[in-house]
Design a protein around this motif. Structure first.
Motif, mmCIF file in Angstrom:
data_model
loop_
_atom_site.group_PDB
_atom_site.id
_atom_site.type_symbol
_atom_site.label_atom_id
_atom_site.label_comp_id
_atom_site.label_asym_id
_atom_site.label_seq_id
_atom_site.Cartn_x
_atom_site.Cartn_y
_atom_site.Cartn_z
ATOM 1 N N THR A 59 0.830 -1.199 0.000
ATOM 2 C CA THR A 59 0.000 0.000 0.000
ATOM 3 C C THR A 59 0.874 1.263 0.000
ATOM 4 O O THR A 59 0.873 2.058 0.943
ATOM 5 N N LEU A 60 1.620 1.426 -1.054
ATOM 6 C CA LEU A 60 2.588 2.511 -1.130
ATOM 7 C C LEU A 60 1.950 3.883 -0.957
ATOM 8 O O LEU A 60 0.844 4.147 -1.436
ATOM 9 N N GLU A 61 2.692 4.746 -0.253
ATOM 10 C CA GLU A 61 2.297 6.136 -0.059
ATOM 11 C C GLU A 61 3.351 7.034 -0.699
ATOM 12 O O GLU A 61 4.494 6.617 -0.896
ATOM 13 N N LEU A 62 2.939 8.277 -1.002
ATOM 14 C CA LEU A 62 3.885 9.202 -1.624
ATOM 15 C C LEU A 62 5.153 9.347 -0.777
ATOM 16 O O LEU A 62 6.270 9.448 -1.305
ATOM 17 N N GLY A 63 4.985 9.335 0.530
ATOM 18 C CA GLY A 63 6.117 9.514 1.438
ATOM 19 C C GLY A 63 7.088 8.345 1.459
ATOM 20 O O GLY A 63 8.145 8.439 2.087
#
Lengths: 113, 108
Positions: free
Chosen positions: A80-84
């Motif tokens: 669940t990749l996030e921009l951060g």
């Protein structure tokens, strides 16, 4: 001896996807550790494996996981990749779990769009 | 919680100068690492020390356990020494807490 090899060198993903990074340590090295480097937070410890067992874990959410295989190669996974999560991910190896110099790979540059 | 502070953040020197980079940490540690990072990201471990002093070529690293302080010295600096220098303090295995790094520029 070949150095620490990390693949891929560059990776572009979108938010919500998952990613797996690979690290092959120097032959004979049984300890592998992972680090995240960002311009804002600098270098941060993720986790350490020795003989297929996780010995230490940094302060990262459960979306970050890893494992080590019987040949000492290691993978880390981010779900669940996030921009951060955009960062340079580095792995390092050494012969054993005690205090010795670390040998770093060139890193995987992950960009999350 | 282990805090690591490095100084200075940026350092510009002329070729041949003697350079010192400092690192302070807040809790007892098992080892202190000095790393060098060139543009492009590659990191090289320069020293790992838990007491005293180590020397490799023109580089010298010292640590004072009682004062929780380490220094990296570069003698007869050269433009190829230009890089980011990072200290990392270890409390257990490879679990390191890092300083923000010192950007060193050595001009010819």
């Amino acid at each position: 001896k070949a150095g620490v090899t990390q693949t891929p060198r560059y990776l572009i993903k979108t938010r919500g996807q998952q990613v797996t990074l690979s690290c092959s340590p120097i032959s004979g090295h049984r300890s592998v550790s992972w680090y995240q480097q960002t311009p804002g937070q600098g270098l941060q410890f993720l986790f350490e494996y020795f003989s297929e067992t996780q010995r230490n874990k940094g302060n990262f959410p459960g979306r970050f996981s890893g494992r080590q295989f019987s040949n000492s190669r290691s993978e880390m996974n981010v779900s669940t990749l996030e921009l951060g999560d955009s960062a340079l991910y580095l792995c390092a190896s050494r012969e054993g779990p005690t205090n010795e110099k670390l040998f770093f790979g060139s890193g995987t540059q992950l960009s999350v769009l | 919680k282990n805090e690591v502070e490095q100084s200075p953040q940026n350092l510009t020197a002329q070729e041949g100068e003697f350079i010192t980079i400092n690192c302070s940490y807040s809790v007892g540690i098992s080892a202190l690492h000095w790393l060098q990072q060139h543009p492009g990201g590659g990191i090289v471990s320069l020293f790992m020390l838990s007491s005293g002093k180590k020397k490799h070529g023109r580089l010298i690293a010292t640590i004072n356990i009682q004062e929780k302080h380490s220094s990296l010295h570069i003698t007869a600096s050269h433009p190829r020494d230009s890089a980011v220098y990072i200290c990392g303090s270890g409390t257990s295995g490879s679990r390191l807490t890092f300083g923000e790094g010192t950007q060193l520029t050595v001009n010819p």
